[in-house]
Design a protein around this motif. Structure first.
Motif, PDB file in Angstrom:
ATOM      1  N   THR A   1      -9.789  18.292  -5.963  1.00 35.06           N
ATOM      2  CA  THR A   1      -8.945  17.123  -5.711  1.00 35.06           C
ATOM      3  C   THR A   1      -9.763  15.848  -5.889  1.00 35.06           C
ATOM      4  O   THR A   1      -9.308  14.883  -6.501  1.00 35.06           O
ATOM      5  N   LYS A   2     -10.977  15.859  -5.365  1.00 34.02           N
ATOM      6  CA  LYS A   2     -11.863  14.692  -5.483  1.00 34.02           C
ATOM      7  C   LYS A   2     -12.131  14.379  -6.962  1.00 34.02           C
ATOM      8  O   LYS A   2     -12.065  13.222  -7.393  1.00 34.02           O
ATOM      9  N   GLU A   3     -12.381  15.425  -7.749  1.00 33.21           N
ATOM     10  CA  GLU A   3     -12.638  15.233  -9.195  1.00 33.21           C
ATOM     11  C   GLU A   3     -11.406  14.648  -9.891  1.00 33.21           C
ATOM     12  O   GLU A   3     -11.540  13.748 -10.730  1.00 33.21           O
ATOM     13  N   LEU A   4     -10.237  15.168  -9.524  1.00 32.28           N
ATOM     14  CA  LEU A   4      -8.996  14.658 -10.120  1.00 32.28           C
ATOM     15  C   LEU A   4      -8.818  13.168  -9.813  1.00 32.28           C
ATOM     16  O   LEU A   4      -8.473  12.369 -10.690  1.00 32.28           O
ATOM     17  N   ILE A   5      -9.073  12.800  -8.563  1.00 28.20           N
ATOM     18  CA  ILE A   5      -8.896  11.398  -8.148  1.00 28.20           C
ATOM     19  C   ILE A   5      -9.893  10.506  -8.895  1.00 28.20           C
ATOM     20  O   ILE A   5      -9.535   9.414  -9.355  1.00 28.20           O
ATOM     21  N   GLU A   6     -11.119  10.978  -9.036  1.00 33.55           N
ATOM     22  CA  GLU A   6     -12.131  10.190  -9.776  1.00 33.55           C
ATOM     23  C   GLU A   6     -11.702  10.015 -11.237  1.00 33.55           C
ATOM     24  O   GLU A   6     -11.817   8.931 -11.810  1.00 33.55           O
ATOM     25  N   GLU A   7     -11.173  11.093 -11.820  1.00 36.12           N
ATOM     26  CA  GLU A   7     -10.720  11.043 -13.221  1.00 36.12           C
ATOM     27  C   GLU A   7      -9.542  10.067 -13.369  1.00 36.12           C
ATOM     28  O   GLU A   7      -9.517   9.227 -14.272  1.00 36.12           O
ATOM     29  N   TYR A   8      -8.581  10.166 -12.460  1.00 34.75           N
ATOM     30  CA  TYR A   8      -7.379   9.336 -12.577  1.00 34.75           C
ATOM     31  C   TYR A   8      -7.625   7.875 -12.210  1.00 34.75           C
ATOM     32  O   TYR A   8      -6.921   6.991 -12.678  1.00 34.75           O
TER      33      TYR A   8
ATOM     34  N   PHE B   1       0.334  -3.068  -6.288  1.00 39.34           N
ATOM     35  CA  PHE B   1       0.173  -2.138  -5.178  1.00 39.34           C
ATOM     36  C   PHE B   1      -1.117  -1.346  -5.332  1.00 39.34           C
ATOM     37  O   PHE B   1      -1.715  -1.308  -6.407  1.00 39.34           O
ATOM     38  N   GLU B   2      -1.525  -0.716  -4.247  1.00 37.68           N
ATOM     39  CA  GLU B   2      -2.641   0.240  -4.273  1.00 37.68           C
ATOM     40  C   GLU B   2      -2.102   1.584  -3.796  1.00 37.68           C
ATOM     41  O   GLU B   2      -1.078   1.644  -3.116  1.00 37.68           O
ATOM     42  N   VAL B   3      -2.782   2.663  -4.157  1.00 35.09           N
ATOM     43  CA  VAL B   3      -2.435   3.992  -3.651  1.00 35.09           C
ATOM     44  C   VAL B   3      -3.574   4.470  -2.749  1.00 35.09           C
ATOM     45  O   VAL B   3      -4.739   4.471  -3.142  1.00 35.09           O
ATOM     46  N   VAL B   4      -3.216   4.817  -1.518  1.00 35.00           N
ATOM     47  CA  VAL B   4      -4.177   5.340  -0.545  1.00 35.00           C
ATOM     48  C   VAL B   4      -3.871   6.830  -0.391  1.00 35.00           C
ATOM     49  O   VAL B   4      -2.782   7.201   0.053  1.00 35.00           O
TER      50      VAL B   4
ATOM     51  N   SER C   1       0.873  -1.178   0.000  1.00 37.88           N
ATOM     52  CA  SER C   1       0.000   0.000   0.000  1.00 37.88           C
ATOM     53  C   SER C   1       0.908   1.224   0.000  1.00 37.88           C
ATOM     54  O   SER C   1       1.844   1.300   0.791  1.00 37.88           O
ATOM     55  N   VAL C   2       0.629   2.163  -0.897  1.00 41.21           N
ATOM     56  CA  VAL C   2       1.398   3.413  -0.951  1.00 41.21           C
ATOM     57  C   VAL C   2       0.496   4.537  -0.454  1.00 41.21           C
ATOM     58  O   VAL C   2      -0.552   4.790  -1.043  1.00 41.21           O
TER      59      VAL C   2
ATOM     60  N   LYS D   1      -9.843   6.173 -13.347  1.00 41.41           N
ATOM     61  CA  LYS D   1     -10.190   5.511 -14.614  1.00 41.41           C
ATOM     62  C   LYS D   1      -8.970   5.375 -15.530  1.00 41.41           C
ATOM     63  O   LYS D   1      -8.963   4.568 -16.453  1.00 41.41           O
ATOM     64  N   LYS D   2      -7.917   6.190 -15.286  1.00 41.08           N
ATOM     65  CA  LYS D   2      -6.764   6.211 -16.196  1.00 41.08           C
ATOM     66  C   LYS D   2      -5.626   5.298 -15.761  1.00 41.08           C
ATOM     67  O   LYS D   2      -4.831   4.872 -16.595  1.00 41.08           O
ATOM     68  N   VAL D   3      -5.486   5.066 -14.469  1.00 36.65           N
ATOM     69  CA  VAL D   3      -4.308   4.328 -13.975  1.00 36.65           C
ATOM     70  C   VAL D   3      -4.635   2.853 -13.759  1.00 36.65           C
ATOM     71  O   VAL D   3      -5.798   2.486 -13.616  1.00 36.65           O
ATOM     72  N   PHE D   4      -3.591   2.022 -13.731  1.00 34.73           N
ATOM     73  CA  PHE D   4      -3.823   0.572 -13.624  1.00 34.73           C
ATOM     74  C   PHE D   4      -4.071   0.116 -12.187  1.00 34.73           C
ATOM     75  O   PHE D   4      -4.584  -0.960 -11.938  1.00 34.73           O
ATOM     76  N   TYR D   5      -3.654   0.949 -11.203  1.00 37.85           N
ATOM     77  CA  TYR D   5      -3.723   0.510  -9.789  1.00 37.85           C
ATOM     78  C   TYR D   5      -4.987   1.073  -9.124  1.00 37.85           C
ATOM     79  O   TYR D   5      -5.504   2.115  -9.518  1.00 37.85           O
ATOM     80  N   PRO D   6      -5.480   0.390  -8.081  1.00 39.53           N
ATOM     81  CA  PRO D   6      -6.644   0.929  -7.371  1.00 39.53           C
ATOM     82  C   PRO D   6      -6.256   2.122  -6.490  1.00 39.53           C
ATOM     83  O   PRO D   6      -5.168   2.162  -5.931  1.00 39.53           O
ATOM     84  N   ILE D   7      -7.148   3.109  -6.417  1.00 42.39           N
ATOM     85  CA  ILE D   7      -6.942   4.274  -5.556  1.00 42.39           C
ATOM     86  C   ILE D   7      -8.003   4.281  -4.459  1.00 42.39           C
ATOM     87  O   ILE D   7      -9.196   4.129  -4.733  1.00 42.39           O
ATOM     88  N   VAL D   8      -7.552   4.440  -3.215  1.00 44.81           N
ATOM     89  CA  VAL D   8      -8.459   4.598  -2.075  1.00 44.81           C
ATOM     90  C   VAL D   8      -8.315   6.051  -1.621  1.00 44.81           C
ATOM     91  O   VAL D   8      -7.204   6.514  -1.344  1.00 44.81           O
TER      92      VAL D   8
END
Length: 272
Positions: free
Chosen positions: A47-54, A34-37, A7-8, A56-63
């Motif tokens: 920031t929330k909008e950016l995280i939602e957008e990314y 890995f996941e990114v927290v 976890s990162v 969909k773009k990145v291969f790893y899960p974001i929490v």
């Protein structure tokens, strides 16, 4: 969903331009499990909008772990992020540090029971921080010393952080005079160890709260490994408006007590 091996935790606060580059840096990692927290200390909707957008773009899960804006409360949000981590091993970094493509892999290969890892960073000036594009990250140009020199980076010893590989990076890790402390921008350790010392002391605001955690880990019997020349990220420039003499002084007082009394536990951590 398979449990990730790492976890990162990436801390952030209203800094979308930098966070975008950091998330892209993690999308270029050679080690993929890995996941990114994201430890978000009260950012607004952008920031929330950016995280939602990314997401969909990145291969790893974001929490995305968020708390209300209550001034500089990084220790509190980091504790919430530690609890949210799904992996047994945690890397911590900041939303202004772009990781080199081998960043997660180096932490993964060097992790060891009874140790935490202290990595390094290479500070960039504001003009270069702004110039770095997503393509520069993808092609790893922002870690290439010749590319940086063309942009005006001076020739100094710390350039070895970007140029040292193999034996030289091992040798420099070994001889470096700085002690291997827990650094918020680039450190890693076992989730169980961090929980055992009750995480960060939430009385501490800006200045040394990461080191104080490391000092309690040392008191707990955990040793540290110095990887300043092999676990590398470039640090984007920013203002530090939350740095006050009062918070620095108070934090030094807490750290003195931690050392003198060999404290392992904080009563102001994850478990209240």
């Amino acid at each position: 969903m398979e449990i990730p091996k790492i976890s990162v935790i990436v801390s952030t606060y209203n800094s979308e331009e930098w966070l975008k580059k950091v998330l892209w840096g993690f999308n270029c990692q050679t080690f993929k499990n890995f996941e990114v927290v994201i430890a978000d200390d009260g950012s607004g909707p952008k920031t929330k909008e950016l995280i939602e957008e990314y997401s969909k773009k990145v291969f790893y899960p974001i929490v995305h772990v968020w708390q209300e804006d209550d001034g500089f409360q990084k220790s509190r949000i980091l504790n919430k992020a530690v609890v949210a981590c799904n992996a047994s091993y945690i890397i911590m970094t900041d939303g202004d540090c772009i990781p080199r493509e081998d960043f997660v892999h180096v932490h993964y290969l060097n992790k060891e029971k009874g140790y935490f890892i202290s990595g390094g960073y290479y500070m960039l000036p504001m003009n270069i921080s702004k110039q770095i594009t997503l393509e520069d990250i993808e092609k790893q140009r922002c870690f290439n010393i010749n590319w940086l020199k063309e942009k005006g980076i001076p020739k100094t010893f710390k350039n070895n952080k970007l140029t040292a590989h193999g034996f030289l990076s091992k040798f420099l890790n070994w001889v470096t005079p700085t002690n291997a402390s827990w650094n918020g921008h680039n450190s890693s350790g076992w989730k169980a160890d961090i929980i055992n010392v009750n995480g960060f002391d939430e009385r501490m605001q800006y200045g040394g709260q990461d080191r104080e955690l490391g000092e309690r880990l040392f008191n707990f019997g955990i040793k540290s490994k110095q990887l300043r020349y092999s676990a590398v990220c470039v640090h984007l420039d920013h203002k530090r408006g939350y740095k006050t003499p009062e918070s620095i002084e108070r934090n030094l007082g807490i750290r003195r007590k931690t050392k003198q009394e060999k404290r392992v536990w904080t009563f102001y951590g994850i478990t209240k």
